[in-house]
Design a protein around this motif. Structure first.
Motif, PDB file in Angstrom:
ATOM      1  N   GLU A  13       0.830  -1.205   0.000  1.00 26.61           N
ATOM      2  CA  GLU A  13       0.000   0.000   0.000  1.00 26.61           C
ATOM      3  C   GLU A  13       0.865   1.255   0.000  1.00 26.61           C
ATOM      4  O   GLU A  13       0.561   2.239  -0.683  1.00 26.61           O
ATOM      5  N   LEU A  14       1.940   1.224   0.762  1.00 23.48           N
ATOM      6  CA  LEU A  14       2.848   2.365   0.777  1.00 23.48           C
ATOM      7  C   LEU A  14       3.494   2.571  -0.586  1.00 23.48           C
ATOM      8  O   LEU A  14       3.682   3.708  -1.038  1.00 23.48           O
ATOM      9  N   ALA A  15       3.832   1.466  -1.257  1.00 21.80           N
ATOM     10  CA  ALA A  15       4.446   1.585  -2.580  1.00 21.80           C
ATOM     11  C   ALA A  15       3.478   2.180  -3.587  1.00 21.80           C
ATOM     12  O   ALA A  15       3.863   2.984  -4.450  1.00 21.80           O
ATOM     13  N   GLN A  16       2.195   1.803  -3.475  1.00 20.17           N
ATOM     14  CA  GLN A  16       1.205   2.342  -4.406  1.00 20.17           C
ATOM     15  C   GLN A  16       1.050   3.851  -4.237  1.00 20.17           C
ATOM     16  O   GLN A  16       0.877   4.590  -5.195  1.00 20.17           O
ATOM     17  N   ARG A  40       8.185   2.111 -12.714  1.00 15.60           N
ATOM     18  CA  ARG A  40       7.010   2.582 -11.988  1.00 15.60           C
ATOM     19  C   ARG A  40       5.746   2.315 -12.797  1.00 15.60           C
ATOM     20  O   ARG A  40       4.699   1.960 -12.249  1.00 15.60           O
ATOM     21  N   LEU A  41       5.822   2.472 -14.090  1.00 21.48           N
ATOM     22  CA  LEU A  41       4.679   2.214 -14.955  1.00 21.48           C
ATOM     23  C   LEU A  41       4.212   0.763 -14.826  1.00 21.48           C
ATOM     24  O   LEU A  41       3.010   0.483 -14.717  1.00 21.48           O
ATOM     25  N   PHE A  45       0.354  -0.621 -13.118  1.00 22.09           N
ATOM     26  CA  PHE A  45      -0.675  -1.173 -13.993  1.00 22.09           C
ATOM     27  C   PHE A  45      -1.586  -2.092 -13.185  1.00 22.09           C
ATOM     28  O   PHE A  45      -1.127  -2.927 -12.407  1.00 22.09           O
ATOM     29  N   ASP A  46      -2.903  -1.912 -13.380  1.00 22.40           N
ATOM     30  CA  ASP A  46      -3.889  -2.729 -12.672  1.00 22.40           C
ATOM     31  C   ASP A  46      -4.356  -3.836 -13.599  1.00 22.40           C
ATOM     32  O   ASP A  46      -5.172  -3.583 -14.499  1.00 22.40           O
ATOM     33  N   PRO A  47      -3.880  -5.088 -13.427  1.00 21.84           N
ATOM     34  CA  PRO A  47      -4.283  -6.143 -14.352  1.00 21.84           C
ATOM     35  C   PRO A  47      -5.747  -6.526 -14.226  1.00 21.84           C
ATOM     36  O   PRO A  47      -6.365  -6.976 -15.189  1.00 21.84           O
ATOM     37  N   SER A  51      -6.196  -1.095 -16.496  1.00 21.78           N
ATOM     38  CA  SER A  51      -6.115   0.364 -16.605  1.00 21.78           C
ATOM     39  C   SER A  51      -4.804   0.868 -16.028  1.00 21.78           C
ATOM     40  O   SER A  51      -4.112   0.182 -15.265  1.00 21.78           O
ATOM     41  N   TRP A  52      -4.502   2.122 -16.403  1.00 23.83           N
ATOM     42  CA  TRP A  52      -3.289   2.812 -15.931  1.00 23.83           C
ATOM     43  C   TRP A  52      -3.672   3.950 -14.994  1.00 23.83           C
ATOM     44  O   TRP A  52      -2.945   4.942 -14.877  1.00 23.83           O
ATOM     45  N   ASP A  53      -4.796   3.831 -14.307  1.00 18.37           N
ATOM     46  CA  ASP A  53      -5.287   4.937 -13.476  1.00 18.37           C
ATOM     47  C   ASP A  53      -4.276   5.311 -12.387  1.00 18.37           C
ATOM     48  O   ASP A  53      -4.082   6.486 -12.088  1.00 18.37           O
ATOM     49  N   GLY A  54      -3.627   4.304 -11.773  1.00 18.23           N
ATOM     50  CA  GLY A  54      -2.658   4.598 -10.732  1.00 18.23           C
ATOM     51  C   GLY A  54      -1.484   5.398 -11.252  1.00 18.23           C
ATOM     52  O   GLY A  54      -1.011   6.342 -10.599  1.00 18.23           O
ATOM     53  N   TYR A  55      -1.006   5.036 -12.446  1.00 22.49           N
ATOM     54  CA  TYR A  55       0.112   5.772 -13.029  1.00 22.49           C
ATOM     55  C   TYR A  55      -0.308   7.188 -13.389  1.00 22.49           C
ATOM     56  O   TYR A  55       0.476   8.134 -13.256  1.00 22.49           O
ATOM     57  N   GLN A  56      -1.552   7.350 -13.829  1.00 20.84           N
ATOM     58  CA  GLN A  56      -2.069   8.684 -14.111  1.00 20.84           C
ATOM     59  C   GLN A  56      -2.078   9.536 -12.846  1.00 20.84           C
ATOM     60  O   GLN A  56      -1.722  10.721 -12.879  1.00 20.84           O
ATOM     61  N   GLU A  57      -2.441   8.952 -11.714  1.00 17.92           N
ATOM     62  CA  GLU A  57      -2.421   9.692 -10.453  1.00 17.92           C
ATOM     63  C   GLU A  57      -0.995  10.114 -10.097  1.00 17.92           C
ATOM     64  O   GLU A  57      -0.773  11.223  -9.592  1.00 17.92           O
ATOM     65  N   ASP A  58      -0.032   9.233 -10.348  1.00 18.32           N
ATOM     66  CA  ASP A  58       1.365   9.587 -10.073  1.00 18.32           C
ATOM     67  C   ASP A  58       1.825  10.755 -10.941  1.00 18.32           C
ATOM     68  O   ASP A  58       2.542  11.656 -10.482  1.00 18.32           O
ATOM     69  N   VAL A  59       1.438  10.739 -12.214  1.00 16.22           N
ATOM     70  CA  VAL A  59       1.811  11.825 -13.124  1.00 16.22           C
ATOM     71  C   VAL A  59       1.235  13.153 -12.629  1.00 16.22           C
ATOM     72  O   VAL A  59       1.922  14.185 -12.616  1.00 16.22           O
TER      73      VAL A  59
END
Length: 332
Positions: A13-16, A40-41, A45-47, A51-59
Motif C-alpha cells: 500500500e505504501l508503494a502504491q 514505476r509504470l 498497472f492494474d491487471p 487500466s493505468w489509473d494509478g500511473y495517471q495519479e502519479d503523473v
C-alpha cells in the motif's frame, strides 16, 4: 523467517501511494525520478481492471509538485521534466481517445467497469468530448448506481469552465440526464456566456466564444421545463429575430472594409457563404420562432394596477374638495 502477510500488504500500500507521499514531503527530485524509466509504470498497472489509473495519479502528483517548485522559483532548468511529464500525459490520454458510443458499449457489455470509463473520460483534453462521453456513460449506467451522482457532478462542473472552453452545445444535448437543479445551473451558465448561432453571424465572422445552435436550444426549451429560463429564452428569440430582420447584403471585401484579412479566413467565409441559403435560413428561423413563441409571455403580467398618488380611491374625498351630492330618488 516467515514473512508477515500484514506487513507485506502495508508495504504494498505504501508503494502504491509513494508518489503522493513524496509530493507531500516536498521530495520533488525523488518524485520526478520515478518517471526516468518504465519500472514505476509496470508496478502501477492494474491487471484486474486493465487500466493505468494509478500511473495517471502519479503523473498528476508529479506535475503538481513541479508547479509548486516553479512558483517558488526553485528549479534551474524545468524543461526536461516538463517535457517528460507532458509526453507521459499525452500518451495516456491518446491511448484512451475512444468514441463515446464505444465506451458506453464497453460498460453495457461489462468489458469495462463504470469506474474505469469515468477515469478515462476525466483524462480527455477536450471539454466537448468529455461532455459527450459523460452523457453516453450516464445512459449506460443504471438509475440506482452510486456512480451516477459522481457523473452528473462532473457534467455540472463543465459548466463552470472558462467561457472560451465551455462546451455549450454538448451540454445542452444531454440536459435531460441531469437533476433539475443541475439543469438550471447549466442553462443559466450557457445563457450568460454562450452565443446562439445565426447564418448572418457565420457569414460575417462574428463568432466568438461558446456557441449553441438554435435548433438544439428550441428543442430543450420544448422538452425540459428547467430550460425555460427567461434569459435563455430571450437570447434564443433575439437570435431568431435577427435572422429574420438583418439585411442580406453582400459581405464587404477586404478593400471595402479597410482591414486586411488572412486568405484562409476569406476562403472559409466563402465556403460558408456557398453552403448557406439565406431564404432557407429565414424559413428555418421563422419555424423555430413559431415553436418558441408558446413559451414567451403572451402579455404583460396581470398585477394589480398602480394608482396615481393624485387619484383618490373610490369613496375617499380629499380635504378641500366639495362633496358630490347624491342623486335623489323619486319617492315611491
Amino acid at each position: 523467517m516467515e514473512e508477515d502477510p500484514d506487513v507485506l500488504a502495508e508495504l504494498a500500500e505504501l508503494a502504491q501511494g509513494l508518489a503522493g507521499y513524496l509530493r507531500e514531503a516536498d521530495q520533488v527530485d525523488r518524485l520526478l525520478s520515478l518517471f526516468h524509466d518504465d519500472r514505476r509504470l509496470a508496478r502501477r498497472f492494474d491487471p484486474a481492471q486493465g487500466s493505468w489509473d494509478g500511473y495517471q495519479e502519479d503523473v498528476e502528483a508529479a506535475w503538481e509538485a513541479l508547479d509548486r517548485r516553479l512558483a517558488a522559483a526553485g528549479v534551474d532548468d524545468p524543461i526536461p521534466d516538463l517535457v517528460r511529464l507532458a509526453l507521459v500525459r499525452a500518451t495516456l490520454s491518446s491511448a484512451e481517445d475512444l468514441p463515446p458510443a464505444l465506451i458506453a458499449a464497453a460498460v453495457r457489455t461489462s468489458a469495462w467497469t463504470p469506474e474505469r470509463a469515468a477515469s478515462t473520460i476525466g483524462r480527455h483534453p477536450s471539454p466537448d468530448h468529455r461532455a459527450e462521453l459523460l452523457y453516453e456513460l450516464l445512459r449506460a449506467v443504471r438509475p440506482g448506481d452510486d456512480l451516477r451522482q459522481a457523473l452528473t457532478t462532473q457534467v455540472a462542473e463543465l459548466a463552470f469552465l472558462p467561457a472560451a472552453d465551455l462546451p455549450a452545445e454538448a451540454l445542452l444535448t444531454g440536459l435531460g440526464l441531469l437533476t433539475p437543479a443541475e439543469r438550471i445551473t447549466v442553462v443559466d451558465r450557457i445563457a450568460a456566456v454562450a452565443v446562439v448561432l445565426s447564418s448572418m453571424a457565420l457569414l460575417q465572422g462574428r463568432l466568438r466564444g461558446p456557441q449553441v445552435s438554435p435548433e438544439t436550444a428550441v428543442h430543450v426549451v420544448e422538452t425540459i421545463a428547467e430550460a425555460r429560463r427567461p434569459r435563455f429564452i430571450a437570447n434564443v428569440a433575439a437570435a431568431l429575430l435577427r435572422e429574420l430582420e438583418e439585411p442580406r447584403g453582400a459581405r464587404p471585401t477586404r478593400e471595402e472594409s479597410g482591414v486586411w484579412r488572412p486568405l484562409m479566413d476569406l476562403q472559409q467565409e466563402d465556403a460558408i457563404a456557398a453552403a448557406i441559403d439565406p431564404d432557407r435560413a429565414r424559413m428555418q428561423a421563422a419555424a423555430l420562432l413559431e415553436r418558441l413563441f408558446g413559451f414567451l409571455p403572451t402579455g404583460p403580467l396581470r398585477d394589480r394596477p398602480q394608482r396615481s398618488s393624485r387619484t383618490p380611491r373610490p369613496g375617499i374625498r380629499r380635504p378641500g374638495t366639495p362633496r358630490t351630492p347624491k342623486p335623489r330618488t323619486a319617492a315611491a
